[in-house]
Design a protein around this motif. Sequence first.
Motif, short mmCIF file in Angstrom:
data_model
loop_
_atom_site.label_atom_id
_atom_site.label_comp_id
_atom_site.label_asym_id
_atom_site.label_seq_id
_atom_site.Cartn_x
_atom_site.Cartn_y
_atom_site.Cartn_z
N PRO A 7 0.82 -1.22 0.00
CA PRO A 7 0.00 0.00 0.00
C PRO A 7 0.85 1.26 0.00
O PRO A 7 0.50 2.26 -0.63
N LEU A 8 1.98 1.22 0.73
CA LEU A 8 2.85 2.39 0.77
C LEU A 8 3.45 2.67 -0.60
O LEU A 8 3.53 3.81 -1.07
N LEU A 9 3.88 1.58 -1.29
CA LEU A 9 4.43 1.73 -2.63
C LEU A 9 3.40 2.32 -3.58
O LEU A 9 3.69 3.22 -4.38
N LEU A 10 2.16 1.82 -3.48
CA LEU A 10 1.09 2.34 -4.34
C LEU A 10 0.85 3.82 -4.07
O LEU A 10 0.66 4.61 -4.99
N LEU A 11 0.87 4.19 -2.79
CA LEU A 11 0.67 5.59 -2.43
C LEU A 11 1.76 6.48 -3.01
O LEU A 11 1.50 7.57 -3.53
N LEU A 12 3.00 5.99 -2.96
CA LEU A 12 4.12 6.76 -3.51
C LEU A 12 3.98 6.93 -5.02
O LEU A 12 4.24 8.00 -5.57
N LEU A 13 3.57 5.85 -5.69
CA LEU A 13 3.40 5.94 -7.14
C LEU A 13 2.31 6.92 -7.50
O LEU A 13 2.44 7.73 -8.42
N LEU A 14 1.20 6.87 -6.77
CA LEU A 14 0.11 7.79 -7.04
C LEU A 14 0.53 9.22 -6.75
O LEU A 14 0.17 10.15 -7.48
N SER A 15 1.30 9.41 -5.69
CA SER A 15 1.77 10.75 -5.36
C SER A 15 2.67 11.28 -6.45
O SER A 15 2.60 12.45 -6.84
N GLY A 16 3.54 10.41 -6.98
CA GLY A 16 4.43 10.83 -8.06
C GLY A 16 3.66 11.21 -9.29
O GLY A 16 3.96 12.19 -9.96
N SER A 17 2.60 10.44 -9.60
CA SER A 17 1.78 10.77 -10.77
C SER A 17 1.10 12.10 -10.59
O SER A 17 1.01 12.91 -11.51
N ALA A 18 0.60 12.35 -9.39
CA ALA A 18 -0.08 13.62 -9.15
C ALA A 18 0.88 14.78 -9.30
O ALA A 18 0.54 15.84 -9.81
N LEU A 19 2.13 14.58 -8.85
CA LEU A 19 3.10 15.65 -8.93
C LEU A 19 3.41 16.01 -10.37
O LEU A 19 3.48 17.18 -10.74
N THR A 20 3.57 14.98 -11.22
CA THR A 20 3.91 15.27 -12.61
C THR A 20 2.75 15.90 -13.34
O THR A 20 2.93 16.50 -14.39
N ALA A 21 1.53 15.77 -12.81
CA ALA A 21 0.37 16.33 -13.50
C ALA A 21 0.01 17.73 -13.00
O ALA A 21 -0.98 18.28 -13.40
N GLN A 22 0.82 18.28 -12.09
CA GLN A 22 0.50 19.59 -11.54
C GLN A 22 0.64 20.68 -12.59
O GLN A 22 1.47 20.60 -13.49
N ASP A 23 -0.18 21.72 -12.43
CA ASP A 23 0.01 22.92 -13.23
C ASP A 23 1.33 23.58 -12.84
O ASP A 23 1.80 23.43 -11.71
N ILE A 24 1.91 24.31 -13.78
CA ILE A 24 3.01 25.20 -13.44
C ILE A 24 2.58 26.61 -13.79
O ILE A 24 1.68 26.81 -14.61
N PHE A 25 3.23 27.59 -13.19
CA PHE A 25 2.76 28.97 -13.29
C PHE A 25 3.90 29.88 -13.75
O PHE A 25 5.05 29.69 -13.37
N ASN A 26 3.54 30.84 -14.57
CA ASN A 26 4.47 31.86 -15.04
C ASN A 26 3.88 33.23 -14.75
O ASN A 26 2.71 33.35 -14.41
N VAL A 27 4.69 34.25 -14.93
CA VAL A 27 4.22 35.62 -14.77
C VAL A 27 4.60 36.40 -16.03
O VAL A 27 5.76 36.41 -16.43
N ARG A 28 3.61 37.00 -16.63
CA ARG A 28 3.86 37.86 -17.79
C ARG A 28 4.23 39.25 -17.29
O ARG A 28 3.45 39.90 -16.60
N ILE A 29 5.45 39.70 -17.62
CA ILE A 29 5.91 41.01 -17.17
C ILE A 29 5.27 42.12 -17.99
O ILE A 29 4.83 43.14 -17.47
N GLY A 30 5.22 41.91 -19.31
CA GLY A 30 4.63 42.92 -20.19
C GLY A 30 5.16 42.78 -21.59
O GLY A 30 5.91 41.85 -21.91
N THR A 31 4.79 43.71 -22.45
CA THR A 31 5.24 43.73 -23.84
C THR A 31 6.18 44.92 -24.03
O THR A 31 5.86 46.05 -23.65
#
Length: 445
Positions: A7-31
């Motif tokens: 169960p612990l291994l499964l939890l780690l695998l699921l956690s890793g999958s969730a991490l890779t699926a996270q959004d990433i964020f940027n900031v637009r400074i301007g033009t």
Amino acid sequence: MLKFFYPLLLLLLLSGSALTAQDIFNVRIGTFQDVKADDFVDLQEMGFVYGLPREGQLTDVYLGNYSSRDRAATVTEQLQARGFRNAAPFALPAGVAEPATYVQIALRGKGRSLDWRSLERAGKLFVDARDGVTKVLTGPYPNAEAANEALAGIRTLGYGDAFVRTAVPGKLIPIGVFETGIKKPLIPIELRQIGSPDSPATDASTAPAPPPAPTPAPAPDTTETVAATTAVAIQPPPAPAATPHLAATQPGLPPIDVKTKRHSAAELQRVLKEKGYYDGSIDGYYGEGTRSAYQEAWNKLPELRKYRLLAASEDVATGTLLSWPEIAVVTTVADELAAGMTNTVREEELAEARDELFNATAALPAADATRARTWESTVWENLNDWAVQDPLHARILTALRVSYYQAQARLEAMYLQRGMSAIAARDLATATLQNLLGAPLDRFL
């Protein structure tokens, strides 16, 4: 003990999958106009500064990437406090895009500079930036075997720690002149003297004087000789090259019937109504009012003009899917939306499967149909979120909406002519558009 381990291994695998699926964020400074990354050196402690070119000498400048929305919001506040009042955060959403194979050649922490001139020797560069850590990659490669072959040569350049890895192309930042400051050398033009194409140009101050003209012989003393005159035709200046023109329709295209109610027609009517070209009801029937409104928008809508001209300049074989006017334009818009991040390996894979889709005579399998619908809804949801961030984004999206839904209606008509149901025709049309646009629009998944 093992009953707790699995169960612990499964939890780690699921956690890793969730991490890779996270959004990433940027900031637009301007033009900004005529800038490079070094002009923002004071901001580099906050993240990786990169630019995406716009028309003319304008560049959209960004800071990224950040693993949390809160971090991006904090950076936005700091930028606004420094006078960048238009700074705004945005998300690169998590999606299902396939990773590609790269070679990572360098790793730098916050504030450490990179020797771009040296790094460029390895090939086309991308950056995987996250919370102040910058990883420089080159690629993509068609597979791990090809990447490992390239790795040996890259290590001889002094990057002994380089290694093969995978990354989602849409999450990487393409590196260009803005980031490196390195402009490609211009091709020298060798000037020639007028009238002597094979001789080098000579400085006027040192050129020898031409020989004196011979003294003309005296004219004979006679009144019977009449000097012959030669009429010289004055040639008009050459006409300017005609601007390439792409008509809204062409012979041989599948006609769009007026009896079938379709989602694509309703969406096309909606955008045409928003832009003032359609004044009928949004009923989903592609009738004469919709056809004439689309024709007028094709000829007059400013958002479409640029892409019509670009599409008309492409050399595409007539009679193919890519020669359809609406397909030519929608693929051109998608290429701009890719912002240099198109997964070329995926693009080639999709191209190989295109003919089978285009020539299909049976409905898609249920799983493929569901996949196409999910792709369409996800892409449009993320594109709409992206478009509200900037008026320029909204203009590009308008061009995409008009050409996409017109193309979808045309494709549906083709599949309907082959005896398919309206639902099957829509699924096949959507899958075909996914095939055409999937690689450049991967960044919006």
